[in-house]
Design a protein around this motif. Structure first.
Motif, PDB file in Angstrom:
ATOM      1  N   GLN A 227      74.071   0.963  90.642  1.00 37.67           N
ATOM      2  CA  GLN A 227      73.548   2.458  89.592  1.00 37.67           C
ATOM      3  C   GLN A 227      72.482   2.463  88.224  1.00 37.67           C
ATOM      4  O   GLN A 227      71.548   2.855  87.894  1.00 37.67           O
ATOM      5  N   ALA A 228      72.528   1.401  87.670  1.00 31.17           N
ATOM      6  CA  ALA A 228      71.864   0.767  86.540  1.00 31.17           C
ATOM      7  C   ALA A 228      69.758   0.119  87.636  1.00 31.17           C
ATOM      8  O   ALA A 228      69.099   1.125  87.326  1.00 31.17           O
TER       9      ALA A 228
ATOM     10  N   ALA B 150      73.802  -3.833  82.651  1.00 35.30           N
ATOM     11  CA  ALA B 150      73.541  -2.994  83.428  1.00 35.30           C
ATOM     12  C   ALA B 150      74.287  -2.083  82.902  1.00 35.30           C
ATOM     13  O   ALA B 150      74.577  -0.749  83.357  1.00 35.30           O
ATOM     14  N   HIS B 151      75.759  -2.363  82.433  1.00 31.39           N
ATOM     15  CA  HIS B 151      77.144  -1.606  81.125  1.00 31.39           C
ATOM     16  C   HIS B 151      75.647  -0.503  80.564  1.00 31.39           C
ATOM     17  O   HIS B 151      76.016   0.653  80.381  1.00 31.39           O
TER      18      HIS B 151
ATOM     19  N   GLY C  96      73.300   4.712  79.212  1.00 36.41           N
ATOM     20  CA  GLY C  96      72.295   5.331  78.122  1.00 36.41           C
ATOM     21  C   GLY C  96      71.991   4.695  77.013  1.00 36.41           C
ATOM     22  O   GLY C  96      71.128   5.504  76.378  1.00 36.41           O
ATOM     23  N   ARG C  97      72.493   3.552  76.416  1.00 35.07           N
ATOM     24  CA  ARG C  97      72.393   2.822  75.987  1.00 35.07           C
ATOM     25  C   ARG C  97      70.823   1.721  75.049  1.00 35.07           C
ATOM     26  O   ARG C  97      70.728   1.869  74.493  1.00 35.07           O
TER      27      ARG C  97
ATOM     28  N   ASP D 284      61.974   3.421  79.687  1.00 25.81           N
ATOM     29  CA  ASP D 284      60.875   4.967  79.403  1.00 25.81           C
ATOM     30  C   ASP D 284      61.027   4.894  77.706  1.00 25.81           C
ATOM     31  O   ASP D 284      59.987   5.987  78.174  1.00 25.81           O
ATOM     32  N   GLY D 285      60.969   3.752  77.732  1.00 28.98           N
ATOM     33  CA  GLY D 285      60.484   4.517  76.369  1.00 28.98           C
ATOM     34  C   GLY D 285      61.157   5.767  75.275  1.00 28.98           C
ATOM     35  O   GLY D 285      60.953   6.319  74.173  1.00 28.98           O
ATOM     36  N   GLU D 286      61.542   6.451  75.920  1.00 29.64           N
ATOM     37  CA  GLU D 286      62.543   7.305  75.721  1.00 29.64           C
ATOM     38  C   GLU D 286      63.796   7.697  74.644  1.00 29.64           C
ATOM     39  O   GLU D 286      64.577   6.253  74.441  1.00 29.64           O
ATOM     40  N   GLY D 287      64.165   8.142  74.182  1.00 29.53           N
ATOM     41  CA  GLY D 287      65.451   7.632  73.271  1.00 29.53           C
ATOM     42  C   GLY D 287      65.286   6.872  71.849  1.00 29.53           C
ATOM     43  O   GLY D 287      65.926   5.949  71.685  1.00 29.53           O
TER      44      GLY D 287
END
Length: 52
Positions: free
Chosen positions: A3-4, A38-39, A44-45, A49-52
């Motif tokens: 998934q990751a 991977a977790h 989302g942590r 892509d440099g976002e967040g």
């Protein structure tokens, strides 16, 4: 881990092999297991892509 890899593929627009290589490299650079990383990616942590 699968998934990751998919998350990294979507974030960067790359195929599976390079996405998995990025995960492995990031885990190595941070002295973490790929499973732990991977977790974090799936939750989302950590983004590639440099976002967040």
């Amino acid at each position: 881990m699968h998934q990751a890899t998919g998350v990294v593929m979507a974030q960067l627009g790359i195929s599976a092999a390079p996405a998995l290589a990025r995960l492995r490299a990031h885990a190595f650079a941070e002295d973490r297991t790929i499973r732990d990383l991977a977790h974090e990616v799936v939750r989302g942590r950590i983004r590639f892509d440099g976002e967040g």
